[in-house]
Design a protein around this motif. Structure first.
Motif, short mmCIF file in Angstrom:
data_model
loop_
_atom_site.label_atom_id
_atom_site.label_comp_id
_atom_site.label_asym_id
_atom_site.label_seq_id
_atom_site.Cartn_x
_atom_site.Cartn_y
_atom_site.Cartn_z
N GLU A 39 -7.82 1.89 -4.17
CA GLU A 39 -7.91 0.83 -5.52
C GLU A 39 -7.64 -0.35 -5.12
N ASN A 40 -6.38 -0.75 -4.41
CA ASN A 40 -6.06 -2.17 -4.03
C ASN A 40 -6.69 -2.33 -2.68
N PRO A 41 -7.45 -3.35 -2.42
CA PRO A 41 -8.14 -3.40 -1.15
C PRO A 41 -7.12 -4.07 0.04
N TRP A 42 -5.83 -4.12 -0.38
CA TRP A 42 -4.96 -4.70 0.64
C TRP A 42 -3.78 -3.57 0.92
N SER A 43 -4.01 -2.57 0.27
CA SER A 43 -3.01 -1.51 0.63
C SER A 43 -3.28 -0.50 1.95
N SER A 44 -1.91 0.08 2.34
CA SER A 44 -2.45 0.98 3.37
C SER A 44 -3.06 2.32 2.83
N VAL A 45 -3.38 3.19 3.46
CA VAL A 45 -3.93 4.48 3.22
C VAL A 45 -3.21 5.64 3.50
N PRO A 46 -3.29 6.87 3.01
CA PRO A 46 -2.54 7.98 3.29
C PRO A 46 -2.62 8.31 4.81
N ILE A 47 -3.53 8.18 5.45
CA ILE A 47 -3.68 8.86 6.73
C ILE A 47 -2.68 7.97 7.80
N VAL A 48 -2.55 6.80 7.21
CA VAL A 48 -1.56 5.97 8.11
C VAL A 48 -0.21 6.51 8.10
N ALA A 49 0.16 6.75 6.89
CA ALA A 49 1.55 7.49 6.82
C ALA A 49 1.75 8.80 7.61
N GLU A 50 0.41 9.45 7.27
CA GLU A 50 0.59 10.91 8.14
C GLU A 50 0.75 10.46 9.60
N LEU A 51 -0.06 9.72 10.28
CA LEU A 51 -0.11 9.24 11.72
C LEU A 51 1.38 8.80 12.09
#
Length: 407
Positions: A39-51
């Motif tokens: 939704e936010n075009p500047w936020s991180s995404v879940p896969i990054v936190a998992e990695l």
């Protein structure tokens, strides 16, 4: 200089290569899909936190920072690891908490921050809990000469008041970017290289406005927080937010840029290796005029030239890293300047040939080449344009002959 990797580097290389195969490369399409769905075009995404969680569990964390704060690696040990992460530059460096601009900002805080500043800002950055930004470049002056910086940092009692406008502040659009290191002028009457200071400005400080994300060749670079235009209007922070002392901003900037320049070049070697791999696979799998494209003489010339350029740049980067470890950044000044001049240009050339070999696909979103080319081309401006580094390097070379003539 010993060109062989030591035992620790080899061990970490094996672990990192395995992580790339098992997690990073498979995550690339997931990463792209999640970027499109957020939704936010500047936020991180879940896969990054998992990695990041997986990398930290495997001990693949904070490789870039020597000493007690980081993994304790030398520049020479870090170089081949950074090269590997350059093969997936949007995911791997972030997963290992080795992504710019946080790396440079962590180095600044580790070298120049007070105990309180390190506790409040360095530790969360080391833990990968927050992101940061380095606010130096300005739209109204030629920022390649840091003496032109016009943002003001003025003492007012127990506070400093900041006024000015910055742009292309990498990562600042990311809502997790919580701290800005801001460079501005604190004393216009001082000597030219002692007019500047650096100060820490938390994101929620009144008067700090993140206005918009600037594009880079049409790309937003939104996966890491873009490149923002930022305004400071009577922005007040406590006096203890100053880094070291007034007038030290230029010296801090030079210390930050030395390592930052080589880290970019380390990653570029890996980027070039991936581009060459894509070039070879593509030209082996497609035919024109009755034979595989790889058998065309011009394509074989590209492949040979690409390998030569990669090997040359790797050797120069390794020599630079070794000198930084043995004689310090000042002693490696010539080599740092040289890799900043030569590595982006060499890798840009290789990417250009890989794009050409892919035809229309090379400039599409279906392959990483166009976006990688845009990033590499931008590096010829970032951390100082080519011309500034050439000027500095030429002055250093000519100095020997000026001294000789004066005898």
């Amino acid at each position: 200089m010993d060109f062989a990797y030591d035992a620790k580097t080899e061990e970490l290389r094996e672990k990192l290569l395995a992580f790339m195969d098992s997690h990073i490369y498979p995550a690339e399409p997931v990463f792209r899909q999640q970027l499109e769905e957020r939704e936010n075009p500047w936020s991180s995404v879940p896969i990054v936190a998992e990695l990041k969680a997986e990398a930290r569990k495997r001990g693949l964390w904070n490789f870039f920072l020597p000493g007690d704060h980081g993994a304790g690696l030398t520049n020479l040990q870090y170089a081949p690891l950074a090269e590997i992460t350059g093969r997936s530059p949007h995911l791997a460096p972030t997963a290992l908490n080795c992504a710019a601009p946080d790396t440079g900002n962590m180095e600044v805080l580790a070298m120049f921050g007070s105990d309180q500043q390190r506790k409040q800002w360095l530790q969360p950055l080391l833990d990968g809990e927050i992101r940061s930004a380095f606010a130096m470049t300005e739209p109204d002056v030629a920022s390649s000469d840091a003496r032109n910086i016009s943002t003001s940092i003025k003492r007012d009692g127990d506070e400093y008041v900041i006024n000015g406008r910055k742009w292309y502040i990498s990562g600042a659009m990311n809502p997790n970017c919580q701290i800005f290191i801001v460079m501005g002028k604190s004393d216009e009457e001082a000597a030219p290289h002692q007019q500047q200071s650096m100060i820490l400005v938390p994101r929620d400080t009144p008067g700090l406005t993140v206005k918009r994300g600037m594009h880079v060749f049409g790309y937003t670079d939104g996966d890491h927080g873009g490149h923002a235009e930022v305004e400071f209007e009577n922005c007040r922070v406590p006096a203890e937010n100053l880094l070291t002392e007034e007038g030290s901003g230029f010296a801090i900037a030079q210390a930050r840029l030395g390592a930052g320049r080589i880290h970019h070049c380390m990653r570029l070697i890996g980027m070039a290796e991936r581009a060459l791999e894509l070039l070879c696979r593509r030209t082996m799998s497609r035919s024109t005029f009755g034979k595989p494209i790889a058998e065309q003489g011009v394509v074989q010339d590209w492949i040979a030239e690409s390998r030569v350029r990669i090997e040359l740049q790797r050797l120069l980067v390794l020599k630079t890293a070794w000198l930084m470890d043995t004689v310090g950044n000042r002693g490696a000044h010539t080599e740092i300047q040289a890799i900043k001049i030569s590595t982006p240009s060499a890798v840009e050339w290789i990417l250009d040939k890989a794009i050409q070999a892919h035809g229309a696909g090379g400039v599409s979103q279906d392959f990483p080449l166009a976006e990688l080319w845009a990033g590499v081309r931008t590096l010829r401006l970032a951390d100082g344009p080519d011309e500034v580094h050439k000027r500095s390097l030429a002055h250093r070379e000519l100095k020997k002959y000026r001294t000789e003539s004066a005898r």
